[in-house]
Design a protein around this motif. Structure first.
Motif: not given
Length: 436
Positions: A39-42, A87-90, A94-97
């Motif tokens: 959901r967060t990546a979207l 694209f956001p990497r998990p 969290g995530l990173s981009l």
């Protein structure tokens, strides 16, 4: 086909409802990957252009200056172009981009927009760094991993002279590896978490074939809990001089051994010929330097300063490591402190009482880390700013080790304490001559 998809969706929802709470408590990283990350990546992908536009992270397609005769007219661009992001990497929490900057852009607007990004993406915090020219790395964390430093945050391979001490703000495990960073400086005010961190490091090193030497001039109140596992414990400055002098003599023996074998460090020697690594833990460095002005005490302080500096300069390749802690480690303590601090490449700064202490610990490595260290509050015991690779830094929190746990650990691994003959003889010589 539609009914089959409906049944699969119901089963997935039921599975998450049953397994979700268990994952959230036992494996928060899996819970993040399976439930919140998609959901967060979207959300990041769909809102990036709008968020970039609202926070002035875009550039105009055409110059926003127009020449009309002899006048230059400047206006607001109606059509803007957001920088390209990956694209956001998990990550485990969290995530990173990565964002590729347009010509003329700098990381400063992205740093200022960190809070706005956290709110827009509904994350706990967002951190922005620039690892290379023309690129910005945005790292977002879903929850505060420092609230539960004892929770597992990923698999870490156990290795000699490494200690898992807590959790990092990135969601990863906080590891102090003395093979990679041989000497550490730990500063912080009273009840900021220094003793907790030291206790955790000793607890992690206790099961390893390592000699632990303690110097605690507060009568051994802190390190005395681990006395059964320590190869030596100095509880006053006179004993500290004897212990450090014996270690310097042992260091010279190791030099001769390496030279005879044609080795540049003890790690190049065959395992059977390799001397045991030694970790020297100094609790409250100021007690080794402060004097009443008498000639005898000044001489002891100078000896301590000289021995510590020699161990810091030469000990890394010879298996001699320093963990030096204090409320304040600066030139006001006496000559040699600044030179010693320069040799302690690993830095950890807890809550401090004055900005100068944070500056002394982190200022020569990273200016941004100084401001973050000063923002640590009294309620955040154990939270610290620690240095990483290539001049990076991050917040971490050490795992609590109670006095009862410390005593149990010391008793359990007491038989693993290597004997250091030179250090033992030095302390026995003091006992024979009477202690100060």
């Amino acid at each position: 086909m539609g009914s089959l998809l409906f049944i699969v969706a119901l089963l997935a929802i039921a599975w998450l409802a049953v397994i979700g709470p268990h994952l959230r408590d036992q494996r928060p990283d899996w819970h993040w990957y399976l439930t919140r990350y998609p959901r967060t990546a979207l959300r990041v992908v769909t809102t990036w252009r709008k968020v970039a536009h609202l926070n002035d992270l875009t550039v105009s397609h055409k110059p926003n200056r127009l020449l009309l005769g002899d006048l230059a007219v400047k206006g607001e661009p109606l059509r803007t172009k957001a920088p390209r992001c990956s694209f956001p990497r998990p990550t485990p929490n969290g995530l990173s981009l990565r964002v590729r900057l347009h010509a003329g852009q700098t990381p400063a607007p992205f740093l200022a927009a960190a809070d706005a990004l956290a709110h827009a993406w509904r994350m706990h915090a967002v951190r922005v760094v620039s690892p290379e020219r023309g690129t910005v790395l945005i790292t977002a964390t879903a929850s505060d991993p420092l609230a539960h430093p004892d929770r597992p945050t990923g698999e870490v391979s156990a290795s000699l002279l490494s200690a898992v001490v807590g959790a990092l703000e990135t969601g990863g495990t906080w590891v102090m590896d003395l093979r990679r960073v041989p000497h550490w400086l730990i500063v912080g005010a009273t009840r900021s978490g220094k003793s907790t961190l030291i206790a955790r490091v000793i607890t992690e090193l206790a099961p390893q074939p390592v000699a632990l030497v303690g110097i605690d001039c507060k009568g051994g109140m802190e390190l005395g809990l681990f006395e059964q596992r320590l190869s030596a414990l100095a509880t006053c400055r006179r004993e500290a001089v004897a212990v450090l002098g014996a270690l310097v003599a042992d260091m010279q023996d190791r030099m001769r051994t390496c030279r005879a074998a044609g080795a540049r460090s003890i790690w190049d020697l065959p395992e059977k010929e390799r001397p045991v690594p030694v970790v020297v833990v100094v609790d409250e460095l100021a007690e080794l330097y402060l004097t009443n002005g008498s000639k005898e005490q000044r001489a002891e302080a100078e000896q301590c300063s000289t021995y510590l500096l020699r161990l810091a300069q030469l000990g890394a390749a010879l298996g001699l490591h320093l963990l030096v802690a204090g409320q304040r480690v600066g030139s006001d303590l006496g000559p040699g402190v600044t030179a010693l601090r320069a040799q302690l490449s690993g830095r950890i700064c807890h809550r401090v009482n004055d900005p100068a202490t944070a500056e002394m610990a982190l200022g020569d490595l990273n200016k941004d880390a100084v401001a973050v260290a000063q923002s640590i509050t009294e309620a955040e015991q154990g939270v610290a700013v620690t240095t990483g690779e290539l001049g990076s830094w991050m917040r971490g929190r050490s795992q609590l080790t109670t006095p009862a746990q410390a005593q149990v650990t010391a008793a359990e691994y007491a038989g693993l304490a290597p004997r250091l003959p030179g250090v033992v003889r030095a302390l026995e010589g003091l006992e024979g001559g009477g202690r100060a």
